[in-house]
Motif scaffolding. Sequence first.
Motif, PDB file in Angstrom:
ATOM      1  N   PHE A  81       4.446   6.992  -7.974  1.00 19.97           N
ATOM      2  CA  PHE A  81       3.445   7.080  -9.043  1.00 19.97           C
ATOM      3  C   PHE A  81       3.944   7.910 -10.220  1.00 19.97           C
ATOM      4  O   PHE A  81       3.164   8.606 -10.878  1.00 19.97           O
ATOM      5  CB  PHE A  81       2.130   7.658  -8.510  1.00 19.97           C
ATOM      6  CG  PHE A  81       1.458   6.800  -7.482  1.00 19.97           C
ATOM      7  CD1 PHE A  81       0.676   5.726  -7.847  1.00 19.97           C
ATOM      8  CD2 PHE A  81       1.614   7.070  -6.126  1.00 19.97           C
ATOM      9  CE1 PHE A  81       0.060   4.928  -6.892  1.00 19.97           C
ATOM     10  CE2 PHE A  81       1.000   6.280  -5.161  1.00 19.97           C
ATOM     11  CZ  PHE A  81       0.227   5.208  -5.547  1.00 19.97           C
ATOM     12  N   GLY A  82       5.242   7.860 -10.499  1.00 17.98           N
ATOM     13  CA  GLY A  82       5.795   8.588 -11.627  1.00 17.98           C
ATOM     14  C   GLY A  82       6.142  10.030 -11.343  1.00 17.98           C
ATOM     15  O   GLY A  82       6.588  10.750 -12.239  1.00 17.98           O
ATOM     16  N   VAL A 108      -3.843  11.437  -7.474  1.00 18.36           N
ATOM     17  CA  VAL A 108      -2.580  11.587  -8.197  1.00 18.36           C
ATOM     18  C   VAL A 108      -2.909  12.204  -9.553  1.00 18.36           C
ATOM     19  O   VAL A 108      -3.279  11.511 -10.500  1.00 18.36           O
ATOM     20  CB  VAL A 108      -1.854  10.236  -8.365  1.00 18.36           C
ATOM     21  CG1 VAL A 108      -0.501  10.438  -9.039  1.00 18.36           C
ATOM     22  CG2 VAL A 108      -1.674   9.551  -7.017  1.00 18.36           C
ATOM     23  N   GLU A 109      -2.789  13.519  -9.620  1.00 22.50           N
ATOM     24  CA  GLU A 109      -3.210  14.250 -10.812  1.00 22.50           C
ATOM     25  C   GLU A 109      -2.366  13.927 -12.034  1.00 22.50           C
ATOM     26  O   GLU A 109      -2.809  14.103 -13.168  1.00 22.50           O
ATOM     27  CB  GLU A 109      -3.148  15.761 -10.536  1.00 22.50           C
ATOM     28  CG  GLU A 109      -4.059  16.244  -9.419  1.00 22.50           C
ATOM     29  CD  GLU A 109      -5.509  16.362  -9.843  1.00 22.50           C
ATOM     30  OE1 GLU A 109      -5.827  15.945 -10.970  1.00 22.50           O
ATOM     31  OE2 GLU A 109      -6.312  16.871  -9.041  1.00 22.50           O
ATOM     32  N   VAL A 125      -5.369   7.582  -3.995  1.00 23.44           N
ATOM     33  CA  VAL A 125      -4.522   6.943  -2.992  1.00 23.44           C
ATOM     34  C   VAL A 125      -5.167   7.217  -1.648  1.00 23.44           C
ATOM     35  O   VAL A 125      -5.456   8.365  -1.302  1.00 23.44           O
ATOM     36  CB  VAL A 125      -3.088   7.502  -3.022  1.00 23.44           C
ATOM     37  CG1 VAL A 125      -2.267   6.900  -1.903  1.00 23.44           C
ATOM     38  CG2 VAL A 125      -2.447   7.236  -4.379  1.00 23.44           C
ATOM     39  N   GLY A 126      -5.397   6.148  -0.871  1.00 20.93           N
ATOM     40  CA  GLY A 126      -6.166   6.295   0.361  1.00 20.93           C
ATOM     41  C   GLY A 126      -7.628   5.998   0.098  1.00 20.93           C
ATOM     42  O   GLY A 126      -8.052   5.809  -1.055  1.00 20.93           O
ATOM     43  N   ASP A 152       0.817  -1.218   0.000  1.00 21.68           N
ATOM     44  CA  ASP A 152       0.000   0.000   0.000  1.00 21.68           C
ATOM     45  C   ASP A 152       0.851   1.268   0.000  1.00 21.68           C
ATOM     46  O   ASP A 152       0.370   2.344   0.330  1.00 21.68           O
ATOM     47  CB  ASP A 152      -0.993   0.006   1.168  1.00 21.68           C
ATOM     48  CG  ASP A 152      -0.336  -0.228   2.522  1.00 21.68           C
ATOM     49  OD1 ASP A 152       0.907  -0.256   2.592  1.00 21.68           O
ATOM     50  OD2 ASP A 152      -1.076  -0.375   3.523  1.00 21.68           O
ATOM     51  N   SER A 153       2.143   1.136  -0.375  1.00 18.48           N
ATOM     52  CA  SER A 153       3.036   2.281  -0.534  1.00 18.48           C
ATOM     53  C   SER A 153       2.860   2.887  -1.928  1.00 18.48           C
ATOM     54  O   SER A 153       2.196   2.309  -2.794  1.00 18.48           O
ATOM     55  CB  SER A 153       4.491   1.847  -0.351  1.00 18.48           C
ATOM     56  OG  SER A 153       4.728   1.358   0.941  1.00 18.48           O
ATOM     57  N   PRO A 154       3.470   4.052  -2.182  1.00 16.18           N
ATOM     58  CA  PRO A 154       3.437   4.610  -3.540  1.00 16.18           C
ATOM     59  C   PRO A 154       4.034   3.651  -4.561  1.00 16.18           C
ATOM     60  O   PRO A 154       4.949   2.882  -4.267  1.00 16.18           O
ATOM     61  CB  PRO A 154       4.280   5.890  -3.412  1.00 16.18           C
ATOM     62  CG  PRO A 154       4.140   6.285  -1.981  1.00 16.18           C
ATOM     63  CD  PRO A 154       4.086   4.988  -1.219  1.00 16.18           C
ATOM     64  N   ALA A 155       3.506   3.703  -5.778  1.00 18.81           N
ATOM     65  CA  ALA A 155       3.920   2.774  -6.825  1.00 18.81           C
ATOM     66  C   ALA A 155       5.288   3.143  -7.374  1.00 18.81           C
ATOM     67  O   ALA A 155       5.615   4.319  -7.570  1.00 18.81           O
ATOM     68  CB  ALA A 155       2.895   2.757  -7.950  1.00 18.81           C
TER      69      ALA A 155
END
Length: 786
Positions: free
Chosen positions: A321-322, A520-521, A534-535, A238-241
């Motif tokens: 997330f990039g 995440v825009e 996220v969340g 569940d961390s950032p990708a």
Amino acid sequence: MTLSQAVEAAPEVPARPGGTVPDPLPMDVRRRVSALARTPRLLIACDYDGALTPVGSGATRPHPEAVRALRELADLPGTACSVISSRTVSELATLSRLPAEIHLVGSHGAEPDGTLDMAPAPADKADALNALRSHTEATATCYIGGGDGEEPVFLRLTGADAGIRVGDEDTPTVAAHRVPDTPAAAALLCALAAERRSWVFGERPSPIERMSLLSNQASVALVGPDARLVWMCHPEPDSPALFAEVLGGRSAGVFAVAPAHQGLPLGQRYERGTMTVRTRFSRLEVTDYLAPAAGEGRTDLVRRISGTTPATVEFAPRPDFGRAAVRLVPHPRGLVVEGAGFPMVLHAPGVEWHIDHEGNGDTARATVHPSSERPVVLELRCGTDDLSAPATGEEDRRRALHGHWSDWLDTLTLPETARRLSARSALTLRALCTPSGGVMAAATTSLPEEIGGVRNWDYRYCWLRDGALTVQALLSLGSTAEADAFLDWVHRVVASLPGPELLRPLYTLRGTDLGPEQVVETLSGYAGSRPVRVGNLADHQVQMDVFGPVVELIDRLAEARGTLADRDWDLVRSMAEAVARRWHEPDHGIWEERDEPRQRVYSKVMCWVTLDRAVGLAARFGRTADPVWEPLAADIAEEVTAKGWSATAGAYTTAYDGDDLDAASLHIGLSGLLDPSDTRFQATVTAVEAQLREGPTVYRYRRHDGLPGGEGGFHLCTSWLIEAYLATGRRAEAEELFTHLVDRAGPTGLIPEEFDPVSERALGNHPQAYSHLGLIRCAQLLDRAG
């Protein structure tokens, strides 16, 4: 000569010597283009003489590539384009021949076109740009200028805005970026149009059901059918990708392996009884697995390339997330990744990498030459900077990992019905169980419930309900370890609260509160489905049903072991007390609707389950039940059977206050509260079939729930209707619908959350625990009914 005649006679913008292809854009410009392309509402504005046509060249017609790019940009949602010039609006319109969607502002800003209401009229170009920014509600502005009077405009840009000066280095500017000439400005607009279109509509993603799960339980990842790593988070699931290609295309991370001959994949499968995935091409095979965790916070992804033909490798991690750009540093034994926020290396001895410095980070490419005797092994090591050779050979490690899964699978008692698919479902459920005891509801976030829709949720957390049902399914197959670990997790969560009545519906996998839900825009979303979340705001909802599945799990575990642990009885007692205090409250229910709470039938049924199972446990294991539990259970049953029934609907409905149906209300009979032979339950089954079943799938409900758009049918609801068919003696219908459920599995046996019977495509997060536990339950029931 009239103006139109002058236009016809005017020369085109000259091409560069040697051809029409401009030089590559400067790196800072490429990076800014990537950032601008991902803003929610983008305004692109440019001057005419200097940006679209060179100053002093004799040309009055705009660069054709710039015009084409502006047309494409103006057609995109959330994107506005404008030309702000010293020329008059009528002259601009005649010269440029730009479509009406592009706002023309003439006379240094004092003359807006007829589509803009700018009162009072702007005094200059900078004022005109500010007015446009306000009118379009832009979250970022790109201004391209090359003529006189552009510096005041550049000075007014702030935050995410970008100023780009067109002209050689001899021209001083306050703009943050520069391109040399008009063809380069046209190239910039073309690049922005291409990236913006990709972000708005999304790149063509892998079908959801065709993505295969990797797991070592501490971490998970998804591999597409073409051996592309499309999803992986670190250090927790569940961390950032780190790789989020499935949600953002190539800019969100790439780790691809493919034959150099560019042949398409021939198939993908799991090694039987494992979570190791093999993707086969002609004369090439890629084997992927997550190695057993080598330590806290470390994840090793192994990619084994074997065969007799060269393969190309592309490696571009994009953390957060990039949003985090990385630098790739060559090393004799591989690559060192810098900028991720944690140590990371790619162990690849002997591979020669070519590294490109691209807009949002480095990308490494290589061609490798496996042979029959010597495969090429790539190891992505997250959480360490160790590039030394592994102490154990790859084949030995893969063999040990095989035993971790297949030896466990051999201990289970699997149903004969759909045995192989049930085995894959069991492995998938175990793969979603983590070392903390927390259980993922699904491995992903924001895979859409409707393509292009907004129902995109983060399921990488542990719901009390989902976790309890998942480990209960594994318990029913003969595995108790997951139930023990999950109950340990629940005990820790409850111990952190003043009382169990304050339990939230979900927590992080480690049992802590979630942070605020965020968007995440920068990600385009799966097939353009945004927002990417996220969340999950549902952690603040009231869901009174959460106690029932936990108490029922304890009941089943005690039955399997013939003993009831003291601490588990304490948990049962505290949950029964919580129900006694709060059962009468309205809530948001199992589906977590972001609407007003209601007196929901399913939630009341689960409150009854809590008390009923607590009373049964006390009787079987010599414990003292609170004397109020049994009569209160009877009171709840009496109320829900009376108030939950709708004569108008001819069924038990969603809640006491309406006639709308909900598949979850089938549990009034499936739980044992109402005898399945009761005509009211049988009528409810028929009503759900009539109103919520669409061919091979069953919808949750049809009511308006406060959110726009629609969704697919839920596989969990399909499994409930199968169970209801069997409970009411309708075996033929149960077998037919079960066949449909089996057919919804992807080629490697994984099932996402939903299915759209109209477009016949899978939807929702993947793989979904609910879908797999539902399949196991139905297979077991069909065995018993046979």
